[in-house]
Design a protein around this motif. Structure first.
Motif, PDB file in Angstrom:
ATOM      1  N   LYS A  20      -4.781  21.061  -0.716  1.00  0.00           N
ATOM      2  CA  LYS A  20      -4.455  19.723  -0.205  1.00  0.00           C
ATOM      3  C   LYS A  20      -5.610  18.758  -0.467  1.00  0.00           C
ATOM      4  N   TRP A  21      -6.817  19.231  -0.234  1.00  0.00           N
ATOM      5  CA  TRP A  21      -8.001  18.397  -0.493  1.00  0.00           C
ATOM      6  C   TRP A  21      -8.044  17.948  -1.952  1.00  0.00           C
ATOM      7  N   LEU A  22      -7.802  18.884  -2.868  1.00  0.00           N
ATOM      8  CA  LEU A  22      -7.842  18.569  -4.294  1.00  0.00           C
ATOM      9  C   LEU A  22      -6.718  17.621  -4.677  1.00  0.00           C
ATOM     10  N   PHE A  23      -5.511  17.877  -4.184  1.00  0.00           N
ATOM     11  CA  PHE A  23      -4.365  17.043  -4.539  1.00  0.00           C
ATOM     12  C   PHE A  23      -4.591  15.590  -4.147  1.00  0.00           C
ATOM     13  N   TRP A  24      -5.002  15.333  -2.896  1.00  0.00           N
ATOM     14  CA  TRP A  24      -5.160  13.960  -2.429  1.00  0.00           C
ATOM     15  C   TRP A  24      -6.328  13.265  -3.103  1.00  0.00           C
ATOM     16  N   ASN A  25      -7.390  14.001  -3.419  1.00  0.00           N
ATOM     17  CA  ASN A  25      -8.505  13.407  -4.148  1.00  0.00           C
ATOM     18  C   ASN A  25      -8.091  13.022  -5.567  1.00  0.00           C
ATOM     19  N   ILE A 168      -3.294   5.187   7.572  1.00  0.00           N
ATOM     20  CA  ILE A 168      -4.121   6.071   8.396  1.00  0.00           C
ATOM     21  C   ILE A 168      -3.319   6.556   9.600  1.00  0.00           C
ATOM     22  N   PHE A 169      -2.605   5.644  10.242  1.00  0.00           N
ATOM     23  CA  PHE A 169      -1.745   6.032  11.361  1.00  0.00           C
ATOM     24  C   PHE A 169      -0.729   7.084  10.922  1.00  0.00           C
ATOM     25  N   THR A 170      -0.107   6.860   9.761  1.00  0.00           N
ATOM     26  CA  THR A 170       0.892   7.798   9.248  1.00  0.00           C
ATOM     27  C   THR A 170       0.297   9.186   9.036  1.00  0.00           C
ATOM     28  N   GLY A 210      -4.750  -0.022  -3.857  1.00  0.00           N
ATOM     29  CA  GLY A 210      -5.989  -0.121  -3.100  1.00  0.00           C
ATOM     30  C   GLY A 210      -5.966   0.652  -1.800  1.00  0.00           C
ATOM     31  N   ALA A 211      -5.060   0.287  -0.903  1.00  0.00           N
ATOM     32  CA  ALA A 211      -4.984   0.951   0.394  1.00  0.00           C
ATOM     33  C   ALA A 211      -4.638   2.431   0.244  1.00  0.00           C
ATOM     34  N   LEU A 212      -3.710   2.737  -0.667  1.00  0.00           N
ATOM     35  CA  LEU A 212      -3.299   4.129  -0.845  1.00  0.00           C
ATOM     36  C   LEU A 212      -4.445   4.997  -1.337  1.00  0.00           C
ATOM     37  N   SER A 213      -5.218   4.522  -2.299  1.00  0.00           N
ATOM     38  CA  SER A 213      -6.315   5.327  -2.836  1.00  0.00           C
ATOM     39  C   SER A 213      -7.396   5.550  -1.784  1.00  0.00           C
ATOM     40  N   VAL A 214      -7.722   4.529  -0.982  1.00  0.00           N
ATOM     41  CA  VAL A 214      -8.724   4.694   0.072  1.00  0.00           C
ATOM     42  C   VAL A 214      -8.225   5.664   1.141  1.00  0.00           C
ATOM     43  N   ALA A 215      -6.963   5.525   1.535  1.00  0.00           N
ATOM     44  CA  ALA A 215      -6.399   6.408   2.549  1.00  0.00           C
ATOM     45  C   ALA A 215      -6.356   7.854   2.066  1.00  0.00           C
ATOM     46  N   CYS A 216      -5.923   8.067   0.834  1.00  0.00           N
ATOM     47  CA  CYS A 216      -5.849   9.429   0.293  1.00  0.00           C
ATOM     48  C   CYS A 216      -7.231  10.068   0.206  1.00  0.00           C
ATOM     49  N   PHE A 217      -8.200   9.311  -0.298  1.00  0.00           N
ATOM     50  CA  PHE A 217      -9.561   9.829  -0.423  1.00  0.00           C
ATOM     51  C   PHE A 217     -10.161  10.139   0.947  1.00  0.00           C
ATOM     52  N   GLY A 218     -10.049   9.184   1.855  1.00  0.00           N
ATOM     53  CA  GLY A 218     -10.635   9.376   3.179  1.00  0.00           C
ATOM     54  C   GLY A 218      -9.987  10.512   3.937  1.00  0.00           C
ATOM     55  N   MET A 219      -8.670  10.566   3.946  1.00  0.00           N
ATOM     56  CA  MET A 219      -7.977  11.620   4.680  1.00  0.00           C
ATOM     57  C   MET A 219      -8.219  12.990   4.061  1.00  0.00           C
ATOM     58  N   ALA A 220      -8.374  13.053   2.744  1.00  0.00           N
ATOM     59  CA  ALA A 220      -8.664  14.341   2.096  1.00  0.00           C
ATOM     60  C   ALA A 220      -9.978  14.924   2.618  1.00  0.00           C
ATOM     61  N   TRP A 221     -11.005  14.099   2.680  1.00  0.00           N
ATOM     62  CA  TRP A 221     -12.325  14.574   3.103  1.00  0.00           C
ATOM     63  C   TRP A 221     -12.408  14.781   4.606  1.00  0.00           C
ATOM     64  N   LEU A 222     -11.711  14.008   5.374  1.00  0.00           N
ATOM     65  CA  LEU A 222     -11.818  14.116   6.823  1.00  0.00           C
ATOM     66  C   LEU A 222     -10.812  15.088   7.425  1.00  0.00           C
ATOM     67  N   MET A 223      -9.641  15.170   6.814  1.00  0.00           N
ATOM     68  CA  MET A 223      -8.568  15.958   7.411  1.00  0.00           C
ATOM     69  C   MET A 223      -8.453  17.366   6.839  1.00  0.00           C
ATOM     70  N   HIS A 224      -8.862  17.569   5.598  1.00  0.00           N
ATOM     71  CA  HIS A 224      -8.639  18.868   4.954  1.00  0.00           C
ATOM     72  C   HIS A 224      -9.928  19.650   4.693  1.00  0.00           C
ATOM     73  N   THR A 225     -11.000  19.242   5.324  1.00  0.00           N
ATOM     74  CA  THR A 225     -12.260  19.991   5.218  1.00  0.00           C
ATOM     75  C   THR A 225     -12.656  20.634   6.533  1.00  0.00           C
TER      76      THR A 225
END
Length: 245
Positions: A20-25, A168-170, A210-225
Motif C-alpha cells: 500500500k505504501w508503494l502504490f500510493w507513493n 484527508i478526511f476520506t 495537486g491535492a490528490l498527489s499531496v494526500a496520497c504521498f502524505g497518507m502513504a507515509w503516515l498511514m502505512h508505515t
C-alpha cells in the motif's frame, strides 16, 4: 488491556504495509510528474480548459447559475462541508462504548493535525499558479455578476486546499471508521471541491493532481508505515482520562 491498545498493537506487528505504501507513493509521483514535467502541463491543461470554459459560459448565460455558484463560493458555505463531515463522523461516534469514543476523539485530533501539516507540505511545492480567472481574457467573472460577496480567484491556487482537506478526511474515515464512511468522503470530495472549479477560482487539476498527489504521498507515509498506529497508541497512554461521576 484497553480495546484501543489491543487494536493498535495488533496492527503494529506489521508496521509497514509495503504494498500500500508503494502504490500510493507511485500514484502521487506519477500524477504530479505527469503534470509538472509535461510542456504546458500536457493533456492536463486541455482538461482544465474544458472544465473552465464549460462552467464559465454557464455563468454568463444564467442569472440563476450565478447565484447558486456565488452562494457555494461564499465563505459561509464552507461550514456546510464541515457539517457534512461532522455528521458522518458523529454517526459512527454515537452509541459507541466509552473506550471507542475516546479512540475516535484521538483519531479526530490526529486528523486535524495531519490536515494542518499536509496543507503546509502542499504549500512547499515549488509552484505558484494563479487561478484561471486571472489567466484567461474576455471571460465572465462571478464577483462582477453576483450581488453579494463571493470568490472567483486565487493568486496561488495549486494545490487545492479544500480538496486536500476533504481527501484527508476520506482517508481517515475509510481506514478508521468503515468503507461506507469512506465512500461518503469520496462523494464529499467531488461535491464540495466543485464550486471552486465552477467559479474559476481553481483549475480542475489543482484538485485532482495537486491535492490528490499531496494526500496520497502524505497518507502513504503516515498511514502505512505504522506512524499513526504508534501515535494514536502514545496519545491513548498519555492523554488524561475523564473520570466517571
Amino acid at each position: 488491556m484497553a480495546p484501543i491498545t489491543k487494536h493498535i498493537k495488533a496492527e503494529a506487528r506489521v508496521s509497514l504495509q509495503f504494498n500500500k505504501w508503494l502504490f500510493w507513493n507511485l500514484l502521487a509521483a506519477a500524477v504530479l510528474a505527469s503534470w509538472y514535467w509535461l510542456p504546458n502541463h500536457g493533456f492536463w491543461l486541455d482538461i482544465d480548459k474544458s472544465f473552465f470554459y464549460y462552467f464559465n459560459n454557464k455563468i454568463g448565460n444564467s442569472d440563476a447559475w450565478v447565484n447558486v455558484i456565488a452562494i457555494a463560493n461564499n465563505r459561509a458555505f464552507d461550514g456546510v462541508a464541515l457539517l457534512a463531515m461532522g455528521l458522518v463522523y458523529y454517526s459512527y461516534y454515537r452509541g459507541q462504548s466509552d473506550e471507542r469514543k475516546r479512540q475516535l476523539l484521538i483519531i479526530g485530533l490526529v486528523m486535524l493535525l495531519s490536515a494542518v501539516g499536509l496543507n503546509q507540505l502542499g504549500r512547499a511545492i515549488p509552484v505558484e499558479r494563479p487561478s484561471p480567472t486571472l489567466v484567461f481574457d474576455n471571460i465572465y467573472r462571478l464577483t462582477e455578476l453576483a450581488t453579494f460577496k463571493t470568490k472567483d480567484s486565487s493568486g496561488d491556487s495549486f494545490p487545492g486546499d479544500h480538496g486536500l482537506m476533504l481527501m484527508i478526511f476520506t482517508a481517515f474515515v475509510w481506514r478508521f471508521l468503515s468503507w461506507k464512511a469512506g465512500l461518503w468522503g469520496c462523494l464529499f470530495v467531488v461535491i464540495y471541491s466543485a464550486p471552486r472549479v465552477m467559479a474559476g477560482a481553481h483549475w480542475w487539476s489543482d484538485i485532482y493532481v495537486g491535492a490528490l498527489s499531496v494526500a496520497c504521498f502524505g497518507m502513504a507515509w503516515l498511514m502505512h508505515t505504522g506512524f499513526y498506529d504508534g501515535l494514536i497508541s502514545w496519545l491513548d497512554r498519555h492523554l488524561p482520562r475523564l473520570k466517571k461521576a
